[in-house]
Design an enzyme around this catalytic site. Structure first.
Site, PDB file in Angstrom:
ATOM      1  CB  THR A   1      -0.896   0.034   1.281  1.00 52.57           C
ATOM      2  OG1 THR A   1      -0.068   0.067   2.226  1.00 52.57           O
ATOM      3  CG2 THR A   1      -1.860  -1.146   1.253  1.00 52.57           C
TER       4      THR A   1
ATOM      5  CG  ASP B   1       3.225  -4.382   3.873  1.00 57.71           C
ATOM      6  OD1 ASP B   1       3.794  -4.924   5.038  1.00 57.71           O
ATOM      7  OD2 ASP B   1       3.694  -3.239   3.467  1.00 57.71           O
TER       8      ASP B   1
ATOM      9  CE1 TYR C   1       5.273   2.415   3.848  1.00 56.33           C
ATOM     10  CE2 TYR C   1       3.531   0.983   3.415  1.00 56.33           C
ATOM     11  CZ  TYR C   1       5.140   1.079   3.619  1.00 56.33           C
ATOM     12  OH  TYR C   1       6.103   0.040   3.383  1.00 56.33           O
TER      13      TYR C   1
ATOM     14  CD  GLN D   1       7.423  -5.414   4.378  1.00 61.65           C
ATOM     15  OE1 GLN D   1       7.527  -4.188   4.131  1.00 61.65           O
ATOM     16  NE2 GLN D   1       6.323  -6.231   4.971  1.00 61.65           N
TER      17      GLN D   1
ATOM     18  CE1 TYR E   1      11.853  -2.475   0.262  1.00 59.63           C
ATOM     19  CE2 TYR E   1      11.817  -3.679   2.306  1.00 59.63           C
ATOM     20  CZ  TYR E   1      12.423  -2.410   1.337  1.00 59.63           C
ATOM     21  OH  TYR E   1      13.430  -1.950   1.703  1.00 59.63           O
TER      22      TYR E   1
ATOM     23  CG  LEU F   1       5.758  -6.236  -9.445  1.00 60.99           C
ATOM     24  CD1 LEU F   1       4.534  -5.790  -9.924  1.00 60.99           C
ATOM     25  CD2 LEU F   1       6.093  -7.133 -10.847  1.00 60.99           C
TER      26      LEU F   1
HETATM   27  P1  NAP Z   1       6.188  -2.608  -6.255  1.00 68.17           P
HETATM   28  O1  NAP Z   1       4.983  -3.528  -5.471  1.00 68.17           O
HETATM   29  O2  NAP Z   1       7.454  -3.486  -6.715  1.00 68.17           O
HETATM   30  O3  NAP Z   1       5.671  -1.675  -7.578  1.00 68.17           O
HETATM   31  C1  NAP Z   1       4.755  -0.970  -7.464  1.00 68.17           C
HETATM   32  C2  NAP Z   1       4.291  -0.455  -8.816  1.00 68.17           C
HETATM   33  O4  NAP Z   1       4.208  -1.398  -9.917  1.00 68.17           O
HETATM   34  C3  NAP Z   1       2.961   0.549  -8.854  1.00 68.17           C
HETATM   35  O5  NAP Z   1       3.364   1.665  -9.660  1.00 68.17           O
HETATM   36  C4  NAP Z   1       2.125  -0.373  -9.653  1.00 68.17           C
HETATM   37  O6  NAP Z   1       1.321   0.493 -10.448  1.00 68.17           O
HETATM   38  C5  NAP Z   1       2.958  -1.050 -10.604  1.00 68.17           C
HETATM   39  N1  NAP Z   1       2.235  -2.409 -10.841  1.00 68.17           N
HETATM   40  C6  NAP Z   1       1.765  -3.392  -9.928  1.00 68.17           C
HETATM   41  N2  NAP Z   1       1.395  -4.457 -10.535  1.00 68.17           N
HETATM   42  C7  NAP Z   1       1.666  -4.417 -11.938  1.00 68.17           C
HETATM   43  C8  NAP Z   1       1.416  -4.896 -12.890  1.00 68.17           C
HETATM   44  N3  NAP Z   1       0.837  -6.275 -12.929  1.00 68.17           N
HETATM   45  N4  NAP Z   1       1.957  -4.572 -14.250  1.00 68.17           N
HETATM   46  C9  NAP Z   1       2.778  -3.320 -14.227  1.00 68.17           C
HETATM   47  N5  NAP Z   1       2.668  -2.554 -13.351  1.00 68.17           N
HETATM   48  C10 NAP Z   1       2.302  -3.082 -12.053  1.00 68.17           C
HETATM   49  O7  NAP Z   1       6.797  -1.478  -5.392  1.00 68.17           O
HETATM   50  P2  NAP Z   1       6.600  -1.241  -3.826  1.00 68.17           P
HETATM   51  O8  NAP Z   1       5.245  -0.347  -3.849  1.00 68.17           O
HETATM   52  O9  NAP Z   1       7.485  -0.330  -3.392  1.00 68.17           O
HETATM   53  O10 NAP Z   1       6.742  -2.421  -3.045  1.00 68.17           O
HETATM   54  C11 NAP Z   1       5.343  -3.201  -2.670  1.00 68.17           C
HETATM   55  C12 NAP Z   1       4.916  -2.764  -1.061  1.00 68.17           C
HETATM   56  O11 NAP Z   1       5.883  -3.344  -0.216  1.00 68.17           O
HETATM   57  C13 NAP Z   1       4.694  -1.470  -0.634  1.00 68.17           C
HETATM   58  O12 NAP Z   1       3.431  -1.047  -1.287  1.00 68.17           O
HETATM   59  C14 NAP Z   1       4.872  -1.520   0.745  1.00 68.17           C
HETATM   60  O13 NAP Z   1       3.554  -1.982   1.058  1.00 68.17           O
HETATM   61  C15 NAP Z   1       5.972  -2.619   0.781  1.00 68.17           C
HETATM   62  N6  NAP Z   1       7.301  -1.786   1.143  1.00 68.17           N
HETATM   63  C16 NAP Z   1       7.784  -2.039   2.279  1.00 68.17           C
HETATM   64  C17 NAP Z   1       9.129  -1.300   2.532  1.00 68.17           C
HETATM   65  C18 NAP Z   1       9.803  -1.523   3.756  1.00 68.17           C
HETATM   66  O14 NAP Z   1      10.720  -0.887   4.180  1.00 68.17           O
HETATM   67  N7  NAP Z   1       9.534  -2.377   4.794  1.00 68.17           N
HETATM   68  C19 NAP Z   1       9.700  -0.515   1.425  1.00 68.17           C
HETATM   69  C20 NAP Z   1       9.178  -0.272   0.331  1.00 68.17           C
HETATM   70  C21 NAP Z   1       7.975  -1.165   0.249  1.00 68.17           C
HETATM   71  P3  NAP Z   1      -0.276   1.018  -9.958  1.00 68.17           P
HETATM   72  O15 NAP Z   1      -0.228   1.169  -8.370  1.00 68.17           O
HETATM   73  O16 NAP Z   1      -0.536   1.933 -10.801  1.00 68.17           O
HETATM   74  O17 NAP Z   1      -1.215  -0.413 -10.156  1.00 68.17           O
END
Ligand code: NAP
Length: 292
Positions: A31, A60, A65, A176, A204, A207
């Site tokens: 999220t 998550d 956030y 994580q 995390y 993608l």
């Molecule tokens: P991610 O999930 O790798 O990528 C998210 C991006 O990919 C968004 O722009 C989304 O677009 C796009 N996307 C999703 N599915 C897709 C698909 N099937 N085809 C094309 N594009 C796609 O990156 P993230 O948000 O950094 O990581 C995921 C989650 O991990 C976070 O949201 C958070 O909850 C968690 N996180 C944790 C930490 C930590 O320190 N613990 C750090 C970073 C992230 P749309 O939104 O437009 O669909």
């Protein structure tokens, strides 16, 4: 006899098992960046709900956030269906003392509209001694405000330090971390460390913030073609390949959520995995854990 209806069977996601026996789907929903823009709220809530319909019931989020805004979006998405969800949120390191953690947890519970968090993670390591943070987790577990505790962005050294404390790992069920095809450093020691101790990792940015979804990548594109899939699905299927790493892609579009769900059913072949190793080489030595 297996009494699941055909619909259930179609929806069933593989699960990972936490210490203590709870089973959680290996594909959840992130999220980060949700709750920042009121105009996007409706599509964010719809996307999370679509994911729940598809069995991606691990959600998550974090107090960080959108300064609590993402937790509010999650609260709206899970309203009326709390029991279906495995809810993960994170506290800031500066809130990791016993007293501040209790207050942070109460604020998160309020924003999430629930009376319990399933998994509460220390977002990254800060200045508070780990022993004190463990006591804070213990209090909240006893009070049934949280069910499980864990950490995030801990490298093997940090986990080792935790493990050396008395009962240090007892309540810590996961770490994580940043893990995807472009960021494979954790495979060198962190993944085996957690595997040996039967702690599923949560990956995390699976993608790489969307970068791995580009069909134009020649190898991802070719493998996607063989599986009648997309590049994003192959990147996610790769994270999920061993069954004990949980991926939490963030998607604020229903189409992306559906596509991501499809990834969990793809089994990559040895030929696929070898080709991915060529393009995205595994680590050959130890490097500090990458974070973002
Ligand atoms: P991610 O999930 O790798 O990528 C998210 C991006 O990919 C968004 O722009 C989304 O677009 C796009 N996307 C999703 N599915 C897709 C698909 N099937 N085809 C094309 N594009 C796609 O990156 P993230 O948000 O950094 O990581 C995921 C989650 O991990 C976070 O949201 C958070 O909850 C968690 N996180 C944790 C930490 C930590 O320190 N613990 C750090 C970073 C992230 P749309 O939104 O437009 O669909």
């Amino acid at each position: 006899m297996d009494r699941r209806s055909p619909t259930d069977v179609a929806l069933a996601l593989r699960t990972a098992t936490l210490p203590g026996g709870a089973k959680v789907p290996i594909l959840g929903q992130g999220t980060y960046r949700m709750g920042e823009d009121a105009d996007k709220r409706r599509s964010e809530v719809s996307s999370l709900r679509a994911g729940l319909e598809l069995g991606m019931t691990l959600i998550d989020t974090a107090e960080m956030y959108a300064d609590g805004g993402a937790e509010r979006v999650v609260g709206a998405a899970i309203a009326g269906r709390r029991d279906e969800v495995f809810l993960v949120t994170k506290l800031y390191p500066q809130n990791a003392t016993r007293e501040r953690m209790r207050a942070a947890c109460e604020r998160s519970l309020k924003r999430l509209g629930t009376d319990r968090i399933d998994l509460y993670l220390l977002h990254w390591r800060g200045q508070v001694p780990l022993r004190e943070t463990l006591c804070g987790f213990e209090d909240l577990i006893e009070e049934q405000k949280i069910r499980y505790a864990g950490v995030s962005n801990f490298d093997v050294d940090d986990l080792g330090e935790l493990a050396r404390l008395k009962d240090g790992l007892r309540r810590i069920v996961t770490d994580q971390v940043l893990y995807n095809l472009e960021r494979r450093g954790a495979e060198f020691d962190l993944v085996p460390w957690c595997r040996q101790r039967r702690r599923p990792l949560i990956a995390y940015s699976p993608l790489e913030e969307g970068l791995l979804s580009h069909q134009a990548h020649p190898v991802l594109g070719e493998i996607a073609g063989r599986h009648d899939a997309t590049a994003a699905q192959i990147a996610l299927a790769w994270v999920l390949r061993d069954g004990d790493v949980i991926a939490i892609p963030k998607a604020a579009r229903v189409a992306h959520v559906c596509e991501n769900r499809g990834a969990a059913d793809i089994r990559l072949t040895k030929r696929d995995l070898d080709a991915l190793d060529e393009s995205f080489p595994p680590p050959s030595d130890r490097k500090p854990l990458e974070t973002r």
